[in-house]
Design an enzyme around this catalytic site. Structure first.
Site, PDB file in Angstrom:
ATOM      1  N   SER A  71      -4.157 108.553 -35.226  1.00 46.91           N
ATOM      2  CA  SER A  71      -4.690 108.067 -34.656  1.00 46.91           C
ATOM      3  C   SER A  71      -5.399 106.887 -33.944  1.00 46.91           C
ATOM      4  CB  SER A  71      -4.349 107.943 -33.378  1.00 46.91           C
ATOM      5  OG  SER A  71      -3.000 108.776 -33.070  1.00 46.91           O
TER       6      SER A  71
ATOM      7  N   LYS B 290      -8.428 104.040 -23.788  1.00 49.42           N
ATOM      8  CA  LYS B 290      -6.962 104.038 -23.838  1.00 49.42           C
ATOM      9  C   LYS B 290      -5.990 105.247 -22.356  1.00 49.42           C
ATOM     10  CE  LYS B 290      -4.465 106.402 -27.333  1.00 49.42           C
ATOM     11  NZ  LYS B 290      -4.610 106.810 -29.208  1.00 49.42           N
TER      12      LYS B 290
ATOM     13  N   SER C 135      -1.804 106.597 -32.669  1.00 49.17           N
ATOM     14  CA  SER C 135      -1.943 105.373 -31.357  1.00 49.17           C
ATOM     15  C   SER C 135      -2.329 104.533 -30.489  1.00 49.17           C
ATOM     16  CB  SER C 135      -1.253 106.808 -30.848  1.00 49.17           C
ATOM     17  OG  SER C 135      -2.632 107.530 -30.278  1.00 49.17           O
TER      18      SER C 135
END
Length: 471
Positions: A182, A83, A158
């Site tokens: 997230s 990520k 996220s």
């Protein structure tokens, strides 16, 4: 909103070296010599290219992703992504923001090293909403990350880019992290397993250690429970927190009968929608059929919790605005998106209440512990409603309206981040009329990841999770 018949589904599954393997299965095929790690990396890169034009999940590609010679670990040779809020040497870290020009990282972040110890081959980095603040991976001036089950809808946030790639079959597992939901939110939106570990279970990142409350845990999103279990065992092999009970490798359900408390609506009064409530009650029925005792529970937390969490969220944005030049010398707070700016400005107006906010948030631990009296786990929705259409949570929505929408959506996950307890999102058999998955969430006491994984294994064995390629 589209109808079930009109939805557009995207996936990359095909007859190649990856097949329909999960990460554990693919690593086993590589070890047996049925496929080569280089061949797997090549085919995964082709899968990513095949879906990226529709999903917009990738932030950066590694120039020449090659498996490490003789790499060990349970995922040796398995392709993955990191990520884009975590440093990976040689790739820029952009945090999903247009407020600065990202620079190539000079070294791996501590968690990246822990993740690499499992043997994975990193193909690149996945997109996230700016600084991970939004539960939907959308932007003011760029394409959103789209849900492979229905591209008109959000993939969550996220860790939306990671979830979209894994659900679509481009890679079997990907890095995610969770500061308010997230990992679990995109897992629920995309029909994946998403385990948020106990605070301190994995290596902490440097930024979290400097915060008054460390709310972020790193982990993965995966298509099978055994992949999430294998990741946690590998992470523990690399480094184990002596203050927490060991997890080890969880390989299936246990014979232990559990007492599970369940709730349909959030402690702060947000009511879940009908399809989400049905997913929870359906899970209750399955647990009872499997021999567990399930009873309703109504956790009592401070009625100011939601406002306090929002204030803390604002503090994080405020700190980024103050220290942004450490991310890039051209950092310009005015280029932050509408959500980040709104959080920053609201906090700047109300900062004097910070000591009381932190005091109350820390006390949440006591109220949450009380909810577990007599129970092994708590079952709830992950979100108050299913994945919204693209645009519903766009940072271009006026800030007051956007925040109200977020709070009506993300009503269950943040408590585990404040308290530090582990929590897992698990797919359910149901689907919305738009073809979207629906997840449920189990939360446990600190250190209870084994129990969470065991109950997730039991649900997966009872009815295998739906797959996007069969939709």
């Amino acid at each position: 909103m589209t109808t079930f018949e009109e939805r557009t589904t995207v996936h990359a599954f095909r007859d190649d070296a990856l097949g329909e393997h999960d990460a554990v299965g693919l690593a086993a095929a590589i070890r047996r010599g049925e496929v080569g790690a280089a061949e797997v990396a090549r085919d995964a890169a082709e899968r990513v290219r095949a879906v990226e034009e529709r999903l917009h999940a990738v932030q950066a590609y590694a120039e020449a992703p090659t498996p490490s010679a003789g790499a060990g670990g349970p995922f040796a040779g398995v392709p993955t992504f990191v990520k884009d809020n975590t440093d990976y040497r040689g790739l820029p870290t952009g945090h999903g923001s247009a407020a600065f020009t990202p620079r190539d990282a000079r070294r791996h972040a501590p968690f990246a090293r822990q993740f690499l110890s499992s043997g994975v081959t990193v193909l690149g980095k996945t997109r996230l909403p700016e600084f991970g603040f939004s539960p939907s991976t959308e932007y003011e001036g760029a394409e959103p990350v789209r849900n492979p089950w229905n591209t008109g809808h959000s993939a969550g946030g996220s860790s939306g880019g990671s979830a979209a790639l894994v659900a679509a079959g481009a890679v079997p597992i990907a890095h995610a992290n969770d500061g308010g939901g997230s990992i679990r939110i995109p897992a629920a939106c995309c029909g994946l397993v998403g385990l948020k570990p106990t605070r301190g279970r994995v290596v902490a990142n440097a930024q979290s250690r400097r915060l008054p409350l460390d709310i972020v845990s790193d982990g993965v999103v995966s298509r099978s429970v055994r992949d999430s279990a294998a990741f946690l065992a590998a992470a523990e092999t690399y480094w184990r927190n002596p203050k927490l009970p060991p997890v080890g490798l969880v390989e299936g359900p246990s014979g232990r009968r559990l007492r599970v408390g369940f709730m349909l609506d959030s402690p702060n009064g947000v009511r879940a929608d009908a399809v989400t409530r049905a997913a929870v009650t359906g899970t209750v029925a399955t647990l009872e059929r499997l021999g567990h005792t399930v009873e309703p529970v109504a956790p009592v937390i401070d009625p100011r919790f939601t406002d306090d969490f929002l204030t803390y969220w604002g503090l994080l944005s405020f700190l980024i605005g103050l220290t942004g030049r450490t991310l890039g010398p051209d950092f310009d707070r005015s280029r932050m998106d509408g959500l980040s700016r709104g959080l920053h400005e609201t906090y700047a107006e109300n900062w004097r209440g910070t000591p009381g906010v932190l005091r109350r948030l820390r006390r949440t631990k006591e109220a949450y512990a009380a909810a577990f009296r007599g129970f092994d786990l708590l079952l709830s929705p992950v979100l108050a409603h299913t994945a919204p259409p693209i645009g519903h949570l766009s940072p271009a929505v006026p800030y007051p309206e956007l925040v109200e929408r977020i709070l009506r959506y993300v009503a269950f996950t943040p408590v585990d981040n404040i308290v530090g307890t582990p929590s897992i999102s698990v797919p359910t058999p149901g689907a919305t009329e738009d073809g979207l998955p629906v997840g449920v969430m189990f939360s446990g006491r600190p250190g209870s990841e084994r129990t969470l994984l065991e109950v997730a294994f039991a649900l997966e064995a009872d009815r295998p999770f739906r797959r996007v390629q069969d939709a």
